[in-house]
Design an enzyme around this catalytic site. Structure first.
Site, PDB file in Angstrom:
ATOM      1  N   LEU A 203       6.636 -47.209 -44.795  1.00  0.00           N
ATOM      2  CA  LEU A 203       5.644 -46.488 -43.991  1.00  0.00           C
ATOM      3  C   LEU A 203       4.220 -46.816 -44.434  1.00  0.00           C
ATOM      4  CD1 LEU A 203       7.254 -42.939 -43.698  1.00  0.00           C
ATOM      5  CD2 LEU A 203       7.292 -44.792 -42.000  1.00  0.00           C
TER       6      LEU A 203
ATOM      7  N   CYS B 117      16.149 -44.230 -51.676  1.00  0.00           N
ATOM      8  CA  CYS B 117      15.890 -44.408 -50.243  1.00  0.00           C
ATOM      9  C   CYS B 117      14.564 -43.795 -49.824  1.00  0.00           C
ATOM     10  CB  CYS B 117      17.037 -43.831 -49.414  1.00  0.00           C
ATOM     11  SG  CYS B 117      18.557 -44.797 -49.532  1.00  0.00           S
TER      12      CYS B 117
ATOM     13  N   HIS C 213      11.895 -46.203 -51.019  1.00  0.00           N
ATOM     14  CA  HIS C 213      11.971 -47.451 -50.258  1.00  0.00           C
ATOM     15  C   HIS C 213      11.353 -47.267 -48.862  1.00  0.00           C
ATOM     16  CE1 HIS C 213      14.178 -51.186 -48.894  1.00  0.00           C
ATOM     17  NE2 HIS C 213      14.050 -50.563 -47.743  1.00  0.00           N
ATOM     18  N   GLU C 214      11.749 -46.216 -48.162  1.00  0.00           N
ATOM     19  CA  GLU C 214      11.277 -46.016 -46.796  1.00  0.00           C
ATOM     20  C   GLU C 214       9.813 -45.558 -46.750  1.00  0.00           C
ATOM     21  OE1 GLU C 214      13.056 -47.487 -44.873  1.00  0.00           O
ATOM     22  OE2 GLU C 214      15.145 -47.158 -45.373  1.00  0.00           O
ATOM     23  N   ILE C 215       9.386 -44.759 -47.714  1.00  0.00           N
ATOM     24  CA  ILE C 215       7.968 -44.362 -47.757  1.00  0.00           C
ATOM     25  C   ILE C 215       7.105 -45.578 -48.067  1.00  0.00           C
ATOM     26  CG2 ILE C 215       6.263 -42.986 -49.036  1.00  0.00           C
ATOM     27  CD1 ILE C 215       8.437 -40.720 -49.066  1.00  0.00           C
TER      28      ILE C 215
END
Length: 165
Positions: free
Chosen positions: A138, A130, A133-135
């Site tokens: 961004l 996660c 994935h989220e970085i």
């Protein structure tokens, strides 16, 4: 704590990089709260501010009912293990489809909490996936860019079919 509208694939804004947060105030805490509510309504386990059209480096993850949700401001990967894992991923911006992505098995991130305090966290498994994935999001890298061209095209066709329902 209103739920916000999520930007849907193929919106080109999903490819825009987010800017660092420089002000740690009530507006940031409100944003984190809105992200959490929006993510739960989606439903999902992770969301970024860019998913709702706010291009700031803010991530909310809710992976563990005991630990509860966590907010990561300006997260950066500072170490990644050489070992990798395959994990099924999807996105609140592309609901109804997922595919396996290869990621580092463990990562260490540096980030700020909503009050501006610098933190580090080492994670493995789902939480490590996660974070990566989220970085990526961004940084303007939508998760399907990690798929081969053929897998990506097939996934997009599946998404278009699911979206028509």
């Amino acid at each position: 704590m209103p739920s916000r509208t999520i930007i849907r694939y193929p919106d080109p804004r999903l490819a825009l990089p987010a800017q660092p947060v420089t002000v740690f105030d009530a507006a940031l805490r409100d944003l984190a709260s809105d992200l959490l509510e929006t993510m739960h309504a989606a439903p999902g386990i992770g969301i970024t501010a860019p998913h709702i059209g706010i291009f700031l480096r803010v991530v909310v993850l809710d992976l563990d009912p005991i630990d509860g949700a966590r907010t990561y401001v300006n997260p950066e990967i500072i170490w990644a293990s050489p070992e990798t894992i395959l994990h099924l991923e999807g996105s609140v911006s592309m609901p109804g489809v997922n595919d396996e992505i290869e990621r580092h098995a463990r990562v260490r991130i540096s980030y700020h909490d909503v009050d501006g305090n610098r933190q580090t966290e080492e994670s493995a498994g789902l939480r490590a996936v996660c974070h990566q994935h989220e970085i990526d999001q961004l940084n303007g890298l939508f998760w399907i860019q990690r798929l081969s061209r053929l897998k990506r095209e097939r996934l997009i066709k599946r998404f278009e079919k699911v979206s028509r329902r």
